[in-house]
Design an enzyme around this catalytic site. Structure first.
Site, PDB file in Angstrom:
ATOM      1  N   ASP A   1     110.301 -39.809 -35.296  1.00 23.88           N
ATOM      2  CA  ASP A   1     110.299 -38.718 -34.333  1.00 23.88           C
ATOM      3  C   ASP A   1     108.988 -37.932 -34.411  1.00 23.88           C
ATOM      4  OD1 ASP A   1     111.951 -36.962 -32.528  1.00 23.88           O
ATOM      5  OD2 ASP A   1     111.483 -35.493 -34.088  1.00 23.88           O
TER       6      ASP A   1
ATOM      7  N   GLU B   1     107.151 -42.059 -32.165  1.00 20.69           N
ATOM      8  CA  GLU B   1     107.294 -41.364 -30.886  1.00 20.69           C
ATOM      9  C   GLU B   1     105.992 -40.619 -30.616  1.00 20.69           C
ATOM     10  OE1 GLU B   1     109.798 -37.822 -28.661  1.00 20.69           O
ATOM     11  OE2 GLU B   1     109.271 -37.687 -30.766  1.00 20.69           O
TER      12      GLU B   1
END
Ligand code: CA
Length: 627
Positions: free
Chosen positions: A337, A366
C-alpha cells in the site's frame, strides 16, 4: 500444520516484583517465533513488558549468539539482536533476562522452513488477480461479527461500518473464484484494526489499512491459522495469494503507538501535519525540501500515524514482519500500500531483503501516479538520476486505467477515444518490464468501472476484453463480474456482495441469483459474468497473451486493433469503440494476416473471415485466434 498449532503457547509470559516494588514483565516478544535457514542470520527481537528495558540477556546455545541488547527511551522495551548461525537446528531455547537480582526466562522457538512447490510462487502476466475486501465479500461466520473486547461490531445500515465479512466467507467461495477463471486472490489487509470509529466523519476501519497489530489477523475475520489454511487451500486449487501490506502507517490504537518505544518511531503530526499526497515530488527535479518532507513525513490521515522507517529498529521490525508472514503463511506475493509514502531507500532495502530470501516472489507497489514516466520511475532498474533502484518488480498501472475509462467515454479524435489507450501503451519504453504492471479497470479506491462508463454494458465488455488481452497482469475487483456499480465515496465502491450474507434475497454467487439480479437491474449480468469467465478461462492457457509480444495499429474511426504474437501463435484483437457496425479493411494488418486465412472468435465462438474485410458490430470486441 502440527508445527503451527504448537506455537500458540511458546512464550512463557511471566512477571515478578523486585524488592524495590518495581514490576518487571515480558508481555510480548515479536516475532513470536522464527526459522532457521535464512540468508539473513541476524534476528531482531522486540521484547515488550513493564520495565523490561535495561535488562541483560543471556543465551546459552552453540549456534545462537547475542549480538546486541538495546534499551530505548521507553523502559518497557528491549530490542535484542541475535545471530542465528546457518548450522542452527530447529528447536526451542531459553532467553534468560536478568535485571538486578532477578531473572526472567522466555522460551523461544526456531522452526524448520517449509519447502513446498506451491508456496511463494510469485505472480505474473499468466495470472488474473481477483481483488476482494474481506469485510465486504462474504460473511461465512456470523459468530465472529462481534468479538468481546474489540471496539467495533457489525452495523448493516451504516456505510462506513463493518459488515461482518470474513475468511470463512472467502474459504466457502474459493470454487466460485476459481470457476470465474481467476488464478490469484489479493486480499485487502487482514491485520487487526481494532480502531475507534466515527461514522459521521467517515472514520471506519473495515478496510483494514489502520493496523493495531501487524502480527495478528483481525479476529472478526478469523485467526492466523485460518488465514494459513485459506492460503493452503487456494494454492492446492491452483490459485496464488497476494497479501496487502502497509509500511507507511498504522492505526492510532496500535499497541506500540499507545506506548511508543521512542519519540522518533513516528513522525510528529504536530510538526509535519498531514501528507500533501503529491507523490510526484519524489522524482521532480525542482521539488522543494518542504514539499518532500510533507509528502513522506506527513500523516496519511489523522487516524494513521506515519511511521519513521529511518529509525533502524523500526525498519528491521517491519522487514522481519514481512518475512515472517511470507514464511508463516506461504503467500505468493505482496501488494504494498502507499508505496511512495515511506522513505524510498527503506522501501528498496525492504524489497531487496524479501527477494534475497524468496527469489520467485513478487511485489506490486501501489504507485498511484499521474503518468507513465512517474509510474515507470518506481519499477526496478529505472535509470533514475540519483542511481536509486526500487527493486520493485510490479507497479499499479494507473495511467492505463485512466486511459481505458476516458477512452471508452470520449468521442474518437486524434488523441481521444481509444487513441488514449494507444498513446499510453506507446509510452511503455519507459518501463523496465511493462508486462509486470498490474492493470485494472477499477479497484477498492476507484469509482467502480460500471459507474465510470455510465452503466453501459457494451462499453463494459470492451473494457474487460482490453484488460484481459493487452500486456500486463490483469486485476479484477470483486463484484465486477456482476456489474456492481458505485463510487461517490469509499463505502459505495465497497458494497457487500449479494449472496454473501445469510438471508440475502439474491445470491449472485449462483447463476440463478445472477439472472434474478439482472432482471432486477435490467442488465445483462449473467451474460457479462460468462463473458468475463470465458475470456479468463481461455486466457489461462494462452502463453501468447501472457508473454507474447504486443503490436498495435493506430486507431481509425475508433477501431483499435492489436496483435499478441509469439513463435507459435497470433491473436488479433479488434476493439470497435464506434457506435455503429462497420467494415474493417484488413490490408493494413498484412504483416500479421498474410499467413492466415481465418480467425476464430474466442468471444462468439464463430469463425471469422479475415480475407479483405472483417464485419464489425457496434461497440463490440473480437478476440481472434488466427489459423
Ligand atoms: Ca463474520
Amino acid at each position: 500444520m502440527i508445527k503451527i498449532n504448537l506455537l500458540s503457547a511458546l512464550i512463557l509470559l511471566c512477571s515478578f516484583s523486585v524488592t524495590e516494588a518495581q514490576t518487571v514483565s515480558i508481555d510480548r516478544i515479536e516475532p513470536e517465533f522464527w526459522w532457521t535457514g535464512f540468508e539473513e542470520t541476524r534476528l531482531q527481537l522486540l521484547v515488550y513488558g513493564e520495565n523490561i528495558g535495561s535488562s541483560r540477556l543471556h543465551v546459552d546455545h552453540d549456534d545462537i549468539r547475542v549480538l546486541q541488547v538495546i534499551s530505548v527511551e521507553n523502559p518497557n522495551y528491549l530490542f535484542v539482536y541475535l545471530d542465528i548461525s546457518k548450522n542452527a537446528s530447529p528447536g526451542s531455547f531459553p532467553l534468560i533476562f536478568t535485571k538486578g537480582e532477578q531473572t526472567l526466562t522466555a522460551e523461544y522457538t526456531l522452526l524448520e522452513r517449509e519447502g513446498s512447490e506451491t508456496r511463494h510462487q510469485g505472480f505474473d502476466a499468466s495470472d488474473v488477480i481477483y481483488l476482494l475486501m474481506p469485510d465486504r465479500f462474504a460473511n461465512g461466520d456470523p459468530e465472529n461479527d462481534e468479538i468481546p473486547g474489540m471496539i467495533e461490531g457489525v452495523n448493516m445500515e451504516e456505510p462506513y461500518a463493518r459488515k461482518g465479512g470474513d475468511l470463512k466467507g472467502v474459504m466457502d467461495r474459493l470454487e466460485y473464484i476459481k470457476d470465474l477463471g481467476m488464478t490469484a486472490i489479493w486480499f485487502n489487509p487482514i491485520f487487526e484494526n481494532d480502531m475507534p470509529y466515527n461514522y459521521s466523519i467517515g472514520a471506519g476501519f473495515y478496510h483494514g489499512y489502520a493496523a493495531t497489530d501487524m502480527y495478528r489477523v483481525d479476529r472478526r475475520f478469523g485467526s492466523n491459522e485460518e488465514f494459513v489454511e485459506l492460503i493452503r487451500r487456494s494454492q492446492e486449487m491452483g490459485m496464488k495469494v497476494i497479501m496487502d501490506k502497509i509500511h507507511n502507517h498504522v492505526g492510532t490504537h496500535h499497541w506500540f503507538i499507545r506506548d511508543l518505544p521512542m519519540s522518533d518511531w513516528v513522525h510528529d503530526q504536530a510538526v509535519v501535519g498531514n501528507t500533501n499526497y503529491r507523490t510526484d515530488v519524489l522524482m521532480d527535479p525542482y521539488a522543494s525540501q518542504a514539499d518532500l518532507n510533507s509528502m513522506v513525513q506527513g500523516w496519511f490521515v489523522d487516524e494513521m500515524p506515519d511511521l519513521n522507517q529511518r529509525n533502524p529498529l523500526l525498519a528491521d521490525y517491519l522487514i522481519q514482519n514481512t518475512i515472517w508472514w511470507i514464511e508463516y503463511s506461504g503467500i505468493d506475493g505482496i501488494r504494498m500500500d502507499t508505496h511512495p509514502y515511506p522513505y524510498k531507500d527503506y522501501m528498496a532495502e525492504w524489497a531487496r531483503r524479501v527477494f534475497r530470501e524468496y527469489p520467485d516472489f513478487n511485489i506490486v507497489g501501489e504507485v498511484w501516479m499521474q503518468n507513465a514516466a512517474t509510474t515507470a520511475w518506481w519499477q526496478y532498474n529505472f535509470p533514475t538520476q540519483s542511481g536509486y533502484n526500487s527493486y520493485l518488480p510490479s507497479v499499479t498501472d494507473f495511467p492505463l486505467w485512466r486511459s481505458i475509462v476516458a477512452g471508452l467515454n470520449e468521442d474518437a479524435g486524434w488523441d481521444t477515444g481509444l487513441a488514449r489507450i494507444y498513446y499510453t501503451l506507446g509510452q511503455d519504453f519507459l518501463y523496465t518490464d511493462p508486462n509486470l504492471n498490474v492493470i485494472f479497470v477499477d479497484n477498492h479506491d476507484l469509482v467502480r468501472f460500471m459507474t465510470s462508463i455510465g452503466e453501459d454494458p457494451a462499453k463494459y465488455r470492451l473494457g474487460l476484453a482490453i484488460l484481459l488481452t493487452t500486456r500486463g497482469i490483469p486485476q479484477i475487483y470483486y463484484g465486477t463480474e456482476i456489474m456492481k456499480a458505485g463510487g461517490a465515496n469509499d463505502p459505495d465502491k465497497r458494497r457487500i456482495f449479494p449472496g454473501g450474507w445469510p438471508g440475502d434475497a439474491i445470491d449472485a454467487f449462483t447463476e440463478e441469483g445472477r439472472l434474478a439480479l439482472g432482471e432486477e437491474r435490467n442488465l445483462p449480468i449473467q451474460e457479462t459474468f460468462e463473458y468475463l469467465r470465458n475470456i479468463a478461462e481461455w486466457r489461462k492457457e494462452k502463453e501468447v497473451i501472457h508473454f507474447g509480444a504486443l503490436t498495435h495499429f493506430i486507431p481509425e474511426n475508433n477501431v483499435y486493433v492489436y496483435f499478441r504474437h509469439n513463435e507459435e501463435e497470433t491473436v488479433m484483437v479488434i476493439i470497435n469503440g464506434a457506435d455503429e457496425a462497420g467494415t474493417l479493411s484488413t490490408g493494413r494488418f498484412n504483416e500479421f494476416l498474410e499467413k492466415y486465412t481465418a480467425g476464430y472468435d474466442v468471444i462468439s465462438g464463430s469463425k471469422v473471415d479475415i480475407g479483405e474485410t472483417v464485419q464489425l458490430h457496434a461497440r463490440t470486441a473480437m478476440i481472434l485466434e488466427l489459423r
